[in-house]
Each structure stands twice: as C-alpha cells, then as structure tokens.
Design an enzyme around this catalytic site. Structure first.
Site, PDB file in Angstrom:
ATOM      1  N   LYS A 113     -62.102 -19.984  19.336  1.00 17.70           N
ATOM      2  CA  LYS A 113     -62.073 -20.661  20.294  1.00 17.70           C
ATOM      3  C   LYS A 113     -61.419 -22.015  20.268  1.00 17.70           C
ATOM      4  CE  LYS A 113     -63.637 -17.125  23.831  1.00 17.70           C
ATOM      5  NZ  LYS A 113     -64.943 -16.640  23.973  1.00 17.70           N
ATOM      6  N   LYS A 206     -58.455  -7.711  18.409  1.00 16.17           N
ATOM      7  CA  LYS A 206     -59.400  -7.300  19.283  1.00 16.17           C
ATOM      8  C   LYS A 206     -59.052  -7.659  20.629  1.00 16.17           C
ATOM      9  CE  LYS A 206     -62.368  -9.551  21.160  1.00 16.17           C
ATOM     10  NZ  LYS A 206     -63.624 -10.514  21.876  1.00 16.17           N
ATOM     11  N   LYS A 209     -59.766  -9.311  27.463  1.00 18.14           N
ATOM     12  CA  LYS A 209     -59.471 -10.564  28.751  1.00 18.14           C
ATOM     13  C   LYS A 209     -58.517 -11.332  29.150  1.00 18.14           C
ATOM     14  CE  LYS A 209     -64.664 -10.482  30.163  1.00 18.14           C
ATOM     15  NZ  LYS A 209     -65.113 -11.073  29.539  1.00 18.14           N
TER      16      LYS A 209
HETATM   17  P1  TYM Z   1     -67.591 -11.205  26.453  1.00 13.82           P
HETATM   18  O1  TYM Z   1     -67.443 -11.441  27.846  1.00 13.82           O
HETATM   19  O2  TYM Z   1     -66.505 -11.395  25.734  1.00 13.82           O
HETATM   20  O3  TYM Z   1     -67.506  -9.295  26.746  1.00 13.82           O
HETATM   21  C1  TYM Z   1     -69.220  -8.325  27.004  1.00 13.82           C
HETATM   22  C2  TYM Z   1     -68.603  -7.323  26.258  1.00 13.82           C
HETATM   23  O4  TYM Z   1     -67.959  -5.721  26.223  1.00 13.82           O
HETATM   24  C3  TYM Z   1     -67.649  -6.611  24.032  1.00 13.82           C
HETATM   25  N1  TYM Z   1     -66.539  -6.230  24.215  1.00 13.82           N
HETATM   26  C4  TYM Z   1     -65.491  -5.892  22.856  1.00 13.82           C
HETATM   27  N2  TYM Z   1     -66.413  -4.234  22.611  1.00 13.82           N
HETATM   28  C5  TYM Z   1     -65.249  -3.288  22.372  1.00 13.82           C
HETATM   29  N3  TYM Z   1     -64.323  -3.668  21.476  1.00 13.82           N
HETATM   30  C6  TYM Z   1     -63.466  -5.136  22.493  1.00 13.82           C
HETATM   31  N4  TYM Z   1     -62.562  -5.298  22.207  1.00 13.82           N
HETATM   32  C7  TYM Z   1     -64.434  -5.841  23.125  1.00 13.82           C
HETATM   33  N5  TYM Z   1     -64.656  -6.711  23.629  1.00 13.82           N
HETATM   34  C8  TYM Z   1     -65.782  -7.003  24.490  1.00 13.82           C
HETATM   35  C9  TYM Z   1     -68.505  -7.755  24.256  1.00 13.82           C
HETATM   36  O5  TYM Z   1     -68.991  -7.462  22.434  1.00 13.82           O
HETATM   37  C10 TYM Z   1     -69.557  -8.360  24.758  1.00 13.82           C
HETATM   38  O6  TYM Z   1     -70.163  -7.117  24.271  1.00 13.82           O
HETATM   39  N6  TYM Z   1     -70.814 -13.801  24.760  1.00 13.82           N
HETATM   40  C11 TYM Z   1     -70.801 -12.729  25.624  1.00 13.82           C
HETATM   41  C12 TYM Z   1     -71.606 -12.737  26.922  1.00 13.82           C
HETATM   42  C13 TYM Z   1     -72.770 -13.269  26.872  1.00 13.82           C
HETATM   43  C14 TYM Z   1     -73.928 -11.844  26.680  1.00 13.82           C
HETATM   44  C15 TYM Z   1     -75.413 -12.974  26.679  1.00 13.82           C
HETATM   45  C16 TYM Z   1     -73.907 -11.128  26.275  1.00 13.82           C
HETATM   46  C17 TYM Z   1     -73.726 -14.550  27.157  1.00 13.82           C
HETATM   47  N7  TYM Z   1     -74.453 -14.047  27.362  1.00 13.82           N
HETATM   48  C18 TYM Z   1     -76.197 -12.124  27.294  1.00 13.82           C
HETATM   49  C19 TYM Z   1     -75.384 -10.581  25.801  1.00 13.82           C
HETATM   50  C20 TYM Z   1     -76.705 -11.137  25.817  1.00 13.82           C
HETATM   51  C21 TYM Z   1     -69.330 -12.299  25.593  1.00 13.82           C
HETATM   52  O7  TYM Z   1     -68.270 -13.063  25.713  1.00 13.82           O
HETATM   53  O8  TYM Z   1     -68.845 -11.031  26.310  1.00 13.82           O
END
Ligand code: TYM
Length: 342
Positions: A113, A206, A209
C-alpha cells in the site's frame, strides 16, 4: 462453560466483496453459535489510506447492514463501529510504544500500500497493524477468523501480546502460574479453501474492494446481471481442460468459489466438469454467485432503509464493547503506571 472469544472486522472502504464474504463473514456466521462474538466495522482503519467523507459514513452503515444480511445475530454478537469505542485509539498508542519499526516495516500489506504513495506515505498506514493489534487485544480475543492476507497482522498481534505479557506479567506462562496475563494470545483462523479469492480480471492477484477495474470484483450488492456479466467474462487461460491446478489460477478461482459456496469439495466440483468447457463452468459459477449474493443484496438494501434500527444496533453494541474494552485498558494502564482516573 464460558465460550472462547472470536473477533473480526472489515474495513468499510468500499462495498463488501465476495472475497470478504468467503474469506471472512461467511465463516463468522457459521461459527457464531460456538463463540462469544465481537464483529465491527473499522472506520478508523479506512482513513489510513483515504480521506474521510460522507461515503465513509454510508459505507460504514452498509458494512453493518451487510453483516446482518449475511446472518450475524445482533442479539448474540457484539456489533459496533470502531470509532465509537475510544479505547481502540488509546490502546493503539500504548502498543505503538511497544512495537518496533523493524517488525512493523516487514508487513507485506504496508509495503504494497505504501508504494502507491510515493514520498508522502501517511504515518497511519505504517501504524495500521498496531491499531489492528489493539482491536484484537482489547477484548482478550482467542480466535480471529480472517482471509490469508491478514495472517501476518494477527501474528504480529500475538508477538506484541507475548512481549507485553512477559514484561508486565512475568511468569504468566510458567506451569501452574497464578499470574493472569495482560492479554490472551489470539490465533488466526484461515479457511482451508477461499482464504484468497482472486481478481476476475487478473487471477494472479487478490480480489480487492478497491480494484480500479470494476469487472475484477464481485460486490455483495451487484445486480444479477452484473454478476453474470463479470463471471462470464472472467479471465482464464487459453486451454480447455477444467482442472484444479495452480497453473490455471483463473479456473481454480471459479472452482473454489463454487466449492465454498455450495459446500462441496474442489475435487467434487472438478469431477462434474470432465469433458465440459470453460463456458459451462462460468455459467454455473455465475448462477451460484447470483443465488448467494441476491438475498444478501436485498436484505442489505432493506436494512439501509431503516438507519434508526441500525443506529440502535450500533448503540447497544458500542455500549457492550466499551465495557469490555475499558476493563482491559484499565489493567494495562495500571501496569504502565498511569494514575487511574477517579
Ligand atoms: P479487509 O477489509 O481488507 O478484509 C476483510 C476480511 O476479508 C478478507 N478478504 C479476503 N478473503 C479472501 N479473499 C479475498 N480476496 C479477500 N479480500 C479480503 C480479509 O482477509 C479480512 O478477513 N485489516 C483488516 C481489518 C481489520 C481486522 C481487525 C480484522 C482491522 N482490525 C481485527 C480482524 C481483526 C482488513 O483490512 O480487512
């Protein structure tokens, strides 16, 4: 018997994707009965990479509405928005003072990023995993169900917890110890299949969003037509055999989607396509995605029409979360030597 604590979150940086569903939210719904659950929308994480806006507000509501539409139970689980619980920011600062530049610099997501920001890398982007560690450690979390891309962040969280336990509650892990550790040690939980759903347009990366190409991503509120169009135009290789192989990432991605959304193994799905063509696989996968997304889209839209209800859910969730978070923060503050507030 008290249940173990499961916690996870999504960034409301855009609409949720089928990757977020398969890698995270779907598994939360499946496991929610067996755990004491905490799920939230991490709006404070979003501003590490973009300026706040009215969009953020709508997307945050939409994220919570999507959680509910996917089947999370607001009575059983604690559902809230990160910025409503100030303890996240406070513990994050304390953890920042215990983390090292070296270990945080190793985070691959930061490397990816930050490369888009040239010389002007926001400090928040660097500190992002430490805020995530605070999210997790505040609630004495045992299990963090996430997609594969978040594993490294949960491991860093565990390292920080261990370091602070060793420093402030020495002897916590000795046999027969009576000292209670400051933090529970969290384990990541990554699904065996579907932990990394790939872009429909570039199956070497991957699904995200924030992909600039809207055809690359299936959103949980895409229309039936959009879903069909995107899946049918998914990039595959130039061969014709439907095989679950790393050399055919586009095909494997569609087989994986079918497998996780129908509960069949990849081998079972693969076996159904012997002698068939890519077109058949795409049509069937599109149908399965439509059947999965449609009810979520419809229910989310219905919930977005009732913000008063969503506000009620969030108010109650934040109250419950604050109470728990305050307990951990109080214990940490005492160990650090902050004078307690009276
Ligand atoms: P984020 O918002 O990028 O994604 C949310 C969740 O979706 C999963 N994910 C995927 N899984 C499979 N294939 C994909 N293409 C894919 N894209 C996203 C991510 O692994 C995630 O589980 N840092 C985290 C958010 C966060 C968080 C936390 C998670 C902040 N604090 C505490 C767990 C515990 C994030 O950016 O997720």
């Amino acid at each position: 018997m008290t249940k173990k604590i499961m916690l996870s979150a999504v960034q409301p940086s855009n609409r949720l994707t089928i990757g977020n569903y398969v890698g995270a939210v779907m598994n939360w719904t499946k496991m929610q009965k067996d755990y004491d659950c905490i799920f939230f929308a991490v709006d404070m994480h979003v501003i590490t990479n973009s300026r706040g806006s009215e969009d953020l507000k709508r997307q945050t509501y939409e994220t919570i509405a999507t959680y509910l539409a996917c089947g999370l139970d607001p009575e059983a689980a604690t559902l809230f928005v990160q910025s409503h619980v100030k303890e996240h920011a406070e513990l994050s600062w304390i953890l920042t003072c215990h983390a090292t530049m070296g270990e945080v610099s190793r985070m691959t997501q930061f490397k990816d990023k930050s490369s888009k920001h040239g010389e002007m890398i926001p400090m928040g982007l660097f500190a992002y995993p430490v805020l995530m560690a605070a999210d997790i450690l505040l609630y004495q979390t045992n299990l963090v169900p996430v997609g594969a891309d978040q594993k490294q962040h949960v491991e860093l969280t565990r390292d920080l917890a261990m370091r602070m336990n060793n420093h402030y509650t020495p002897g916590w892990n000795k046999e027969g110890a009576t000292t209670k550790p400051l933090f529970a040690l969290p384990d990541p939980w990554i699904p065996k299949e579907g932990g990394k759903i790939l872009s429909l347009q570039d199956p070497t990366k991957k699904m995200s969003k924030s992909d600039a190409d809207p055809k690359a991503t299936l959103f949980l509120n895409d229309t039936d037509k959009e879903i069909e169009k995107k899946v049918k135009s998914a990039v595959t290789d130039s061969g014709s055999e439907i095989k679950a192989s790393d050399e055919k990432p586009g095909i494997l991605n569609l087989l994986t989607l079918q497998s996780v959304l129908t509960g069949r193994t990849i081998a079972e799905v693969e076996a159904a396509y012997v002698g068939k063509q890519y077109g058949h696989l795409k049509v069937d996968t599109a149908g399965i995605c439509v059947d999965t997304i449609r009810p979520v889209r419809e229910k989310t839209a219905q919930l977005m029409g009732d913000l008063t209800y969503l506000d009620q859910v969030l108010k109650r969730g934040a109250e419950r979360a604050r109470e728990r978070a305050a307990r951990t923060l109080k214990a940490v503050s005492a160990k650090i030597g902050f004078i307690p507030t009276t």
